[in-house]
Design a protein around this motif. Structure first.
Motif, PDB file in Angstrom:
ATOM      1  N   ILE A  28      -7.323  -2.943   7.527  1.00 16.96           N
ATOM      2  CA  ILE A  28      -8.077  -2.307   6.441  1.00 16.96           C
ATOM      3  C   ILE A  28      -9.263  -3.176   6.018  1.00 16.96           C
ATOM      4  O   ILE A  28     -10.397  -2.694   5.883  1.00 16.96           O
ATOM      5  N   LEU A  29      -9.013  -4.475   5.813  1.00 13.73           N
ATOM      6  CA  LEU A  29     -10.043  -5.341   5.253  1.00 13.73           C
ATOM      7  C   LEU A  29     -11.066  -5.783   6.297  1.00 13.73           C
ATOM      8  O   LEU A  29     -12.192  -6.138   5.941  1.00 13.73           O
ATOM      9  N   SER A  30     -10.706  -5.753   7.570  1.00 14.81           N
ATOM     10  CA  SER A  30     -11.717  -6.002   8.608  1.00 14.81           C
ATOM     11  C   SER A  30     -12.700  -4.844   8.640  1.00 14.81           C
ATOM     12  O   SER A  30     -13.923  -5.037   8.705  1.00 14.81           O
ATOM     13  N   ASP A  31     -12.175  -3.609   8.576  1.00 14.28           N
ATOM     14  CA  ASP A  31     -13.047  -2.436   8.543  1.00 14.28           C
ATOM     15  C   ASP A  31     -13.884  -2.410   7.265  1.00 14.28           C
ATOM     16  O   ASP A  31     -15.016  -1.929   7.267  1.00 14.28           O
ATOM     17  N   ALA A  32     -13.310  -2.929   6.181  1.00  9.89           N
ATOM     18  CA  ALA A  32     -14.022  -2.922   4.899  1.00  9.89           C
ATOM     19  C   ALA A  32     -15.043  -4.045   4.801  1.00  9.89           C
ATOM     20  O   ALA A  32     -15.813  -4.112   3.848  1.00  9.89           O
ATOM     21  N   GLU A  86     -12.649 -11.730  11.429  1.00  9.77           N
ATOM     22  CA  GLU A  86     -11.730 -12.244  12.436  1.00  9.77           C
ATOM     23  C   GLU A  86     -10.443 -12.815  11.843  1.00  9.77           C
ATOM     24  O   GLU A  86     -10.149 -14.002  12.003  1.00  9.77           O
ATOM     25  N   PRO A  87      -9.641 -12.031  11.134  1.00 12.99           N
ATOM     26  CA  PRO A  87      -8.392 -12.569  10.589  1.00 12.99           C
ATOM     27  C   PRO A  87      -7.425 -12.979  11.694  1.00 12.99           C
ATOM     28  O   PRO A  87      -7.183 -12.230  12.633  1.00 12.99           O
ATOM     29  N   ILE A  88      -6.901 -14.185  11.582  1.00 19.82           N
ATOM     30  CA  ILE A  88      -5.954 -14.739  12.557  1.00 19.82           C
ATOM     31  C   ILE A  88      -4.657 -15.076  11.824  1.00 19.82           C
ATOM     32  O   ILE A  88      -4.679 -15.778  10.806  1.00 19.82           O
ATOM     33  N   LEU A 106     -10.317 -18.275  -0.868  1.00 21.25           N
ATOM     34  CA  LEU A 106      -8.864 -18.110  -0.795  1.00 21.25           C
ATOM     35  C   LEU A 106      -8.528 -16.654  -1.084  1.00 21.25           C
ATOM     36  O   LEU A 106      -8.944 -16.108  -2.112  1.00 21.25           O
ATOM     37  N   PHE A 107      -7.776 -16.015  -0.186  1.00 23.98           N
ATOM     38  CA  PHE A 107      -7.416 -14.605  -0.316  1.00 23.98           C
ATOM     39  C   PHE A 107      -5.912 -14.464  -0.525  1.00 23.98           C
ATOM     40  O   PHE A 107      -5.119 -15.065   0.199  1.00 23.98           O
ATOM     41  N   LEU A 108      -5.543 -13.659  -1.494  1.00 27.37           N
ATOM     42  CA  LEU A 108      -4.143 -13.267  -1.694  1.00 27.37           C
ATOM     43  C   LEU A 108      -4.045 -11.778  -1.401  1.00 27.37           C
ATOM     44  O   LEU A 108      -4.755 -10.964  -2.007  1.00 27.37           O
ATOM     45  N   ILE A 109      -3.179 -11.408  -0.451  1.00 28.49           N
ATOM     46  CA  ILE A 109      -2.947  -9.996  -0.162  1.00 28.49           C
ATOM     47  C   ILE A 109      -1.506  -9.672  -0.535  1.00 28.49           C
ATOM     48  O   ILE A 109      -0.575 -10.362  -0.123  1.00 28.49           O
ATOM     49  N   THR A 110      -1.326  -8.632  -1.315  1.00 30.52           N
ATOM     50  CA  THR A 110      -0.010  -8.296  -1.846  1.00 30.52           C
ATOM     51  C   THR A 110       0.147  -6.790  -1.965  1.00 30.52           C
ATOM     52  O   THR A 110      -0.839  -6.067  -2.152  1.00 30.52           O
ATOM     53  N   ASN A 111       1.383  -6.317  -1.870  1.00 31.41           N
ATOM     54  CA  ASN A 111       1.651  -4.899  -2.119  1.00 31.41           C
ATOM     55  C   ASN A 111       2.201  -4.676  -3.517  1.00 31.41           C
ATOM     56  O   ASN A 111       2.710  -3.615  -3.828  1.00 31.41           O
ATOM     57  N   ARG A 112       2.064  -5.701  -4.363  1.00 28.64           N
ATOM     58  CA  ARG A 112       2.323  -5.514  -5.790  1.00 28.64           C
ATOM     59  C   ARG A 112       1.012  -5.128  -6.478  1.00 28.64           C
ATOM     60  O   ARG A 112      -0.072  -5.288  -5.906  1.00 28.64           O
ATOM     61  N   SER A 113       1.116  -4.629  -7.698  1.00 27.72           N
ATOM     62  CA  SER A 113      -0.069  -4.197  -8.438  1.00 27.72           C
ATOM     63  C   SER A 113      -0.357  -5.177  -9.567  1.00 27.72           C
ATOM     64  O   SER A 113       0.554  -5.564 -10.312  1.00 27.72           O
ATOM     65  N   VAL A 167      -6.434  -1.691  -3.009  1.00 22.26           N
ATOM     66  CA  VAL A 167      -6.505  -1.061  -1.689  1.00 22.26           C
ATOM     67  C   VAL A 167      -6.326   0.447  -1.805  1.00 22.26           C
ATOM     68  O   VAL A 167      -6.907   1.217  -1.028  1.00 22.26           O
ATOM     69  N   TYR A 168      -5.570   0.889  -2.798  1.00 23.62           N
ATOM     70  CA  TYR A 168      -5.421   2.337  -3.026  1.00 23.62           C
ATOM     71  C   TYR A 168      -6.766   2.962  -3.416  1.00 23.62           C
ATOM     72  O   TYR A 168      -7.152   4.019  -2.911  1.00 23.62           O
TER      73      TYR A 168
END
Length: 700
Positions: free
Chosen positions: A40-44, A49-51, A147-154, A182-183
Motif C-alpha cells: 500500500i505505502l509503496s504505491d502511495a 524499496e521497503p525491505i 522512523l515509521f510505525l505501521i500498526t493495525n490499531r487506531s 490507511v482506511y
C-alpha cells in the motif's frame, strides 16, 4: 452506517488480508502486516524499496522490522520501520504512551547499530547484522532519518503527533500509519494521500504567477519563477510523489545534461533560470489571490511534475550538499487539471512538454490498454476447480488500488459471498505484483529486489515497446501464463522457508526472486519452456516442480550468502547484476522428472502463434463494435475537423469518411476500424476536440 462501523468493517477485512497473506506465503502474521503495508505505502509513495529485516532480541527494549531506502541511493535518507500488530477482532486503540514506547525500541536499535560491538555479536546471516552493517557503512552519507510505525490499531484522538528531533546532528522525524489513516487513503479512491503545497509557509512566500489563459478558457495555465529553495523543500517533504509514480527517475548526475545542471547550480546559480528549461507541472486545485503586485498562488493540491525530474532532483541534491539556492529560480509551466480529466490530460501534457529529458512511461498508468486487457481477461476467464473443490474461480487483477474492496463494498451479504467465491482474496494481484511475477522470467530479474517501483519502471520500458510493436501477443494464453507464473512464485515463497538453512526473516523475498529466475534461465538454456498451460489447468505446480524449486533454492542460498567483495549487506547484494550472474553460472543437476515435464520451444512457438491469431480476430471485432457505437455523425464531425485543420493524410481522411458514411449494411472492415482507433489517439494529441465515448476491452 456510522464512521465507527465503517472502520470496524475495514478492520475485519484488513485483518483477513493479513491472515490470508500469512497463510498463502507461509509467514508469520507480523511479517504479513509488513508485506500488506509495504504494498500500500509503496504505491502511495511513502515507502521507497521497503525491505523486511526483523530483529528483536529476547531481552526486549530494542526492535526493528525493516528499512526503506539506502542512504547512498536516496539522497542521504535512512528510513527504519517497526511493526505493531493486534489480532483482536475489534478495533483497538494505540495511545501516545504506546507510540512512544514502540519508537523508543526502534531508536534503541539505531543507537546499537552504530556500535561496532553490536554487529560483531550477531551472525552474518542475521538480518539485524545486515541492517546494522548498512547503517554503519553509510552513516557519513546519512543526512536525515525517518522512523515509521505501521500498526493495525487506531490512534487515539488524544495523540498529538511527534515533532522532529535531532539524532547525532541529523534531523529525525516520525511517521505513524495506523488503521484509520490507511482506511482514509484506501476509501478515498486515491492510490495516495492528498499532496498539498502551501507556498505561504515556504521561504519564498506566495508564488507570483502570470495567467496564461483568457477569461473564457477551459484550460487554466500559469507561468511562474519558482524559487529553488522552495522546490527543494517541496521535494524534501514529498519526495518521488511529486513525479509520476511509475516513472524512471533521474536522481544521479550521470548524463551530460545532468552534469550541466549541476555545474550551473554550483558555479552560475544566477543564470539557472536562463540556461535551464524548467519544469512542467499539473495540479488538481489551486488557491490564488490578486494583490497589488499581481496574481499569487497560495496553495496547490496534488502537484505533479510531469517533466523536469532531473531539474528537481538536481536542485534537491544541491540543497542536501548545503549549496546556496537563494539566487536560483526555476521556470514553471503549471496546468490546472480537474481530477476527472487528469487520467486523459496528464499523460498528454507529459508527452508534449519540451524538457531536457522527457519523463518516460508517464502514460503507462492503470488506464493503459495493456492493464485494461489484463483486467478484462481476469474478469471473464474461469480457472478449473482446485483439487477437492467443485467451485470455478477467477484471478482478480486489481489494476487500480482498492478496486477489489470497492466492488465488495456495494454488495449484499449474499452478493459478497458470491463475489468471494468467484474471486478469492488469495487470487488477487496488483500492477506491481504483475511486474514482479513477469520480471522474474527475464534476464533483469535482479530489478525485483530493487523494490516495487524501480522494478515496475523497468518492466514498463519493455512492455510498452512490446505493446507498440505488436499487442496481439497479449492474448488469453498470455494471461493464463501470467497466472501460472504467479502460482510458481507463490510456490517458491512456500518452499524457501522449508529448507534446513532458512532462518526466520532470513531474506526470503530475495531468495524467492532468484529461485524463480534460476529456473527460468536454466530452462531456456536447455532449449525448453515451462508448460504454463498445464500449471494453469491444475492450478498448482507438480511435485517434480516443487523438487526443482528446492534445488534452485539451495543454489541461490549459496550465492546470496557469499557476496562479492564490497557487498556485506545481503539485501543490497541481491540487487546487483553481479549476484544474478553468479546465480546463472552455478550448475544444478535438475530433477529428471522436472525436465521431462518441460515443453519443446517449437511447440511453444506454435501455441503462441495460434494465441496471437485469436487475439487479432478479437481486436478486430472489438474495434468494429466501437466504431459502430460511436455512430456516423461522430465520424462526420471528426472528418470535418480534419478538413478545417488540414490534419491527416489522404488515407486517414478516406477511412474516416468511410466511417462517416456507414450504414447498418455497410460498415468499415475490421482492419479499417483498428486503424481508426489508432488514428483517434494521434488526433487527440494534436488537439482534436472529439473523444471516443465508447470503449472496448482493448481500449478502455
Amino acid at each position: 452506517m456510522s464512521n465507527d462501523e465503517r472502520l470496524q468493517d475495514f478492520h475485519t477485512e484488513f485483518l483477513q488480508d493479513i491472515v490470508t497473506t500469512a497463510d498463502s506465503e507461509e509467514i508469520y502474521t507480523e511479517e504479513a502486516l509488513f508485506e500488506v503495508y509495504s504494498r500500500i505505502l509503496s504505491d502511495a509513495g511513502e515507502f521507497d524499496e521497503p525491505i523486511y529485516a526483523h530483529y528483536k532480541p529476547s531481552s526486549g527494549g530494542i526492535r526493528v522490522d525493516g528499512y526503506c531506502g539506502n542512504p547512498m541511493e536516496n539522497h542521504g535518507t535512512l528510513g527504519l520501520i517497526v511493526v505493531d500488530l493486534c489480532m483482536e477482532p475489534e478495533v483497538t486503540t494505540i495511545t501516545n504512551t504506546d507510540i512512544s514506547s514502540i519508537f523508543k525500541r526502534l531508536s534503541n536499535f539505531l543507537k546499537k547499530a552504530l556500535l561496532p560491538s553490536f554487529k560483531d555479536g550477531l551472525e552474518e546471516t542475521d538480518p539485524g547484522y545486515g541492517l546494522a552493517d548498512l547503517i554503519q557503512a553509510n552513516w557519513e552519507r546519512t543526512k536525515k532519518i525517518k522512523l515509521f510505525l505501521i500498526t493495525n490499531r487506531s490512534m487515539s484522538s488524544r495523540v498529538e503527533g511527534r515533532a522532529t528531533e535531532e539524532f547525532d546532528g541529523r534531523p529525525l522525524s516520525y511517521s505513524v500509519w495506523d488503521l484509520s489513516r490507511v482506511y482514509k487513503l484506501i476509501s478515498s479512491g486515491r492510490e495516495r494521500e492528498k499532496l498539498t503545497v502551501d507556498f505561504r509557509v515556504l521561504p519564498g512566500g506566495p508564488l507570483r504567477a502570470l495567467k496564461a489563459f483568457g477569461d473564457d478558457a477551459s484550460d487554466r495555465v500559469f507561468l511562474a519563477a519558482l524559487p529553488g529553495i522552495d522546490l527543494a523543500l517541496i521535494y524534501d517533504r514529498w519526495g518521488n510523489r511529486l513525479l509520476e509514480q511509475n516513472v524512471r527517475m533521474f536522481l544521479q548526475a550521470r548524463s551530460s545534461v545532468n552534469r550541466g545542471i549541476k555545474n550551473t547550480l554550483e558555479s552560475e546559480p544566477e543564470h539557472f533560470f536562463s540556461f535551464n528549461n524548467g519544469i512542467t507541472a499539473t495540479a488538481e486545485r489551486i488557491e490564488t489571490e490578486d494583490t497589488p503586485d499581481g496574481t499569487v498562488i497560495n496553495v496547490l493540491d496534488n502537484l505533479q511534475i510531469v517533466n523536469g525530474g532531473q531539474t528537481t532532483a538536481s536542485i534537491y541534491s544541491a540543497y542536501m550538499r548545503k549549496s546556496p539556492l537563494d539566487r536560483v529560480f526555476v521556470q514553471m509551466k503549471l496546468s490546472i487539471v480537474k481530477p476527472e480529466e487528469a487520467i486523459d490530460l496528464v499523460p498528454r501534457i507529459s508527452e508534449c512538454a519540451n524538457s531536457q529529458n522527457k519523463v518516460s512511461a508517464a502514460d503507462f498508468s492503470s488506464n493503459h490498454p495493456y492493464h485494461v486487457r489484463m483486467e478484462s481477461f481476469s474478469r471473464r476467464i474461469y480457472a478449473r476447480p482446485k483439487e477437492g473443490s467443485f467451485i470455478h474461480s477467477k484471478w482478480y487483477y486489481e489494476r487500480a488500488r482498492g478496486q477489489y474492496r470497492d466492488e465488495l463494498a456495494h454488495l449484499t451479504p449474499s452478493g459478497k459471498k458470491k463475489f468471494a467465491d468467484d474471486y478469492p482474496k488469495a487470487q488477487t494481484f496488483t500492477k506491481t505484483d504483475l511486474a514482479k511475477y513477469l520480471m522474474c522470467w527475464t534476464d533483469k530479474v535482479y530489478y525485483v529486489n530493487r523494490g516495487a517501483q524501480k522494478n515496475f519502471a523497468e518492466f514498463t520500458e519493455g512492455i510498452t515497446a512490446q505493446w507498440d510493436k505488436d499487442d496481439k501477443v497479449f492474448s488469453e494464453y498470455y494471461f493464463k501464463c501470467l497466472v501460472a507464473k504467479k502460482i510458481i512464485f507463490d510456490a517458491a515463497q512456500r518452499t524457501v522457508p522449508t529448507r534446513e538453512w532458512y532462518e526466520s526473516g532470513g531474506y526470503r523475498s530475495q531468495h524467492v526472486t532468484f529461485v524463480v529466475g534460476k529456473i527460468a534461465h536454466d530452462v531456456q538454456k536447455m532449449g525448453k519452456v515451462v508448460d504454463f498451460l498445464s500449471i494453469w489447468n491444475a492450478q498448482k505446480v507438480s511435485d517434480a516442480f516443487i523438487r526443482a524449486l528446492e534445488q534452485s533454492a539451495d543454489c541461490v542460498h549459496a550465492v546470496l550468502m557469499s557476496p562479492d567483495t564490497g557487498y556485506r549487506n545481503i539485501s543490497e547484494w541481491a540487487k546487483q547484476p553481479g549476484c544474478w550472474e553468479r546465480v546463472k553460472m552455478t550448475e544444478v543437476d535438475w530433477d529428471p522428472a522436472f525436465v521431462a515435464e518441460l515443453k519443446d520451444e517449437a511447440a511453444e512457438k506454435e501455441t503462441l502463434e495460434e494465441a496471437a491469431q485469436d487475439q487479432k480476430m478479437l481486436n478486430g471485432i472489438e474495434a468494429q463494435e466501437i466504431v459502430w457505437l460511436e455512430g456516423a455523425e461522430f465520424w462526420n464531425d471528426v472528418y470535418n475537423w480534419m478538413i478545417r485543420q488540414g490534419e491527416g493524410s489522404d488515407k486517414d481522411r478516406g477511412i474516416v469518411h468511410t466511417a462517416a458514411s456507414m450504414t447498418s449494411r455497410k460498415i468499415p472492415s475490421e482492419k479499417q476500424c483498428i486503424y481508426l482507433l489508432n488514428l483517434m489517439k494521434k488526433l487527440r494529441t494534436i488537439g482534436c476536440p472529439y473523444k471516443l465515448k465508447h470503449r472496448s476491452r482493448r481500449d478502455t
